[in-house]
Design a protein around this motif. Structure first.
Motif, PDB file in Angstrom:
ATOM      1  N   THR A 161      -8.813  -1.591   2.905  1.00 20.48           N
ATOM      2  CA  THR A 161      -8.810  -0.145   3.136  1.00 20.48           C
ATOM      3  C   THR A 161      -9.997   0.536   2.460  1.00 20.48           C
ATOM      4  O   THR A 161     -10.115   1.756   2.469  1.00 20.48           O
ATOM      5  CB  THR A 161      -7.504   0.511   2.625  1.00 20.48           C
ATOM      6  N   ARG A 169      -6.970   4.519   6.959  1.00 18.84           N
ATOM      7  CA  ARG A 169      -6.266   3.849   5.855  1.00 18.84           C
ATOM      8  C   ARG A 169      -4.770   3.871   6.087  1.00 18.84           C
ATOM      9  O   ARG A 169      -4.082   2.860   5.944  1.00 18.84           O
ATOM     10  CB  ARG A 169      -6.517   4.594   4.533  1.00 18.84           C
ATOM     11  N   TRP A 173      -2.172   0.779   6.291  1.00 24.19           N
ATOM     12  CA  TRP A 173      -1.009   0.600   5.389  1.00 24.19           C
ATOM     13  C   TRP A 173       0.288   0.526   6.193  1.00 24.19           C
ATOM     14  O   TRP A 173       1.184  -0.264   5.878  1.00 24.19           O
ATOM     15  CB  TRP A 173      -0.936   1.720   4.348  1.00 24.19           C
ATOM     16  N   GLU A 195      -0.460   3.402  -2.738  1.00 29.25           N
ATOM     17  CA  GLU A 195      -0.056   2.694  -1.515  1.00 29.25           C
ATOM     18  C   GLU A 195       0.534   1.333  -1.850  1.00 29.25           C
ATOM     19  O   GLU A 195       1.505   0.892  -1.226  1.00 29.25           O
ATOM     20  CB  GLU A 195      -1.254   2.529  -0.569  1.00 29.25           C
TER      21      GLU A 195
END
Ligand SMILES: Nc1ncnc2c1ncn2[C@@H]1O[C@H](COP(=O)(O)OP(=O)(O)OP(=O)(O)O)[C@@H](O)[C@H]1O
Ligand SMILES: [Mg+2]
Length: 233
Positions: A161, A169, A173, A195
């Motif tokens: 990412t 991003r 995810w 994350e």
């Protein structure tokens, strides 16, 4: 909990420059493991040894019950390891479709081009474009799709990412969350603690070529002060 891959007392470097000084890392099956550490600490070097892209000077790399220390990348792929490399490394002069197929290893009920295009609709629109024509985010999706099309048992992502726009991003995810929910074993190198907290089951912290901390996600949250010293946050 059986290990899908295990690295033991790994030493490696580039020429006379030693980088890893006895790395131990276990990747448990069916979980997400994160390797985390500051710039230049040896994360990519560890991944390169795991994938057969760099021969360690000593130590062991096992996949399942097999000792594959120093084995070539194609053997690591055959053993079930799929890499999304640092810097993406899509083939610039191949189209999206050709990139996806170049290293594909079909498997019954596995990942196909159609499934990748389903997961990343943006890639479908770009299927005839060359690698070099894609944006960074599109290249990253392509690198992930290409690794998935090897139908890996262990998906390894090195900074997947990094340097991407927030929306891309987020898409990545979300995709990783889906893959985890499907039971895929994942080894992540990433620095995005927020994350990571949503997805990671285990953490290993690397500092100057040595693993200096390992533990579960709960341990990681509880021991945050120690961990942050290593990460210099
Ligand atoms: N091809 C190379 N030749 C010589 N030295 C290298 C090479 N690749 C990496 N190094 C050195 O090895 C050390 C570890 O690098 P590595 O890429 O493994 O770190 P990293 O933890 O992945 O860092 P980053 O977070 O910046 O990706 C660094 O000091 C780096 O300069
Ligand atoms: Mg790196």
């Amino acid at each position: 909990m059986s290990a899908l891959a295990r690295i033991t007392d790994l030493h490696a470097g580039y020429g006379r420059a030693e980088v890893l000084f006895g790395v131990d890392l276990t990747v448990p099956r069916g979980a997400v493991t994160t390797l985390i550490g500051r710039n230049g600490m040896g994360k990519t070097t560890t991944i390169r040894c795991l994938m057969g892209l760099l021969s360690p000077s000593s130590g062991r790399v096992e996949v399942g019950d097999e000792d594959l220390t120093g084995a070539a990348p194609y053997r690591m792929a055959r053993a079930g390891l799929g890499l999304v490399p640092e810097g993406r490394q899509v083939f610039p002069s191949l189209t999206v479709s050709e990139n996806l197929r170049a290293t594909a290893r079909p498997r019954a009920n596995g990942w196909t081009e159609a499934r990748v295009f389903d997961a990343f609709p943006r890639l479908a629109e770009r299927r005839a474009h060359y690698g070099v024509q894609l944006s960074g985010g599109e290249q990253q999706m392509l690198a992930i799709g290409r690794a998935l099309m090897t139908n890996p048992d262990l998906l390894v992502l090195d900074e997947a990412t990094e340097g991407l726009a927030p929306l891309i991003r987020e898409e990545i995810w979300t995709m990783l969350g889906r893959l985890k929910a499907e039971g895929l074993t994942i080894l992540l190198v990433d620095k995005n603690l927020g994350e990571l907290a949503r997805i990671s089951d285990h953490y290993a912290v690397i500092e100057k070529g040595r693993i200096v901390w390992t533990g579960s996600a709960d341990d990681f949250a509880a021991d945050r002060a120690t961990v942050e010293q290593f990460l210099h946050l």
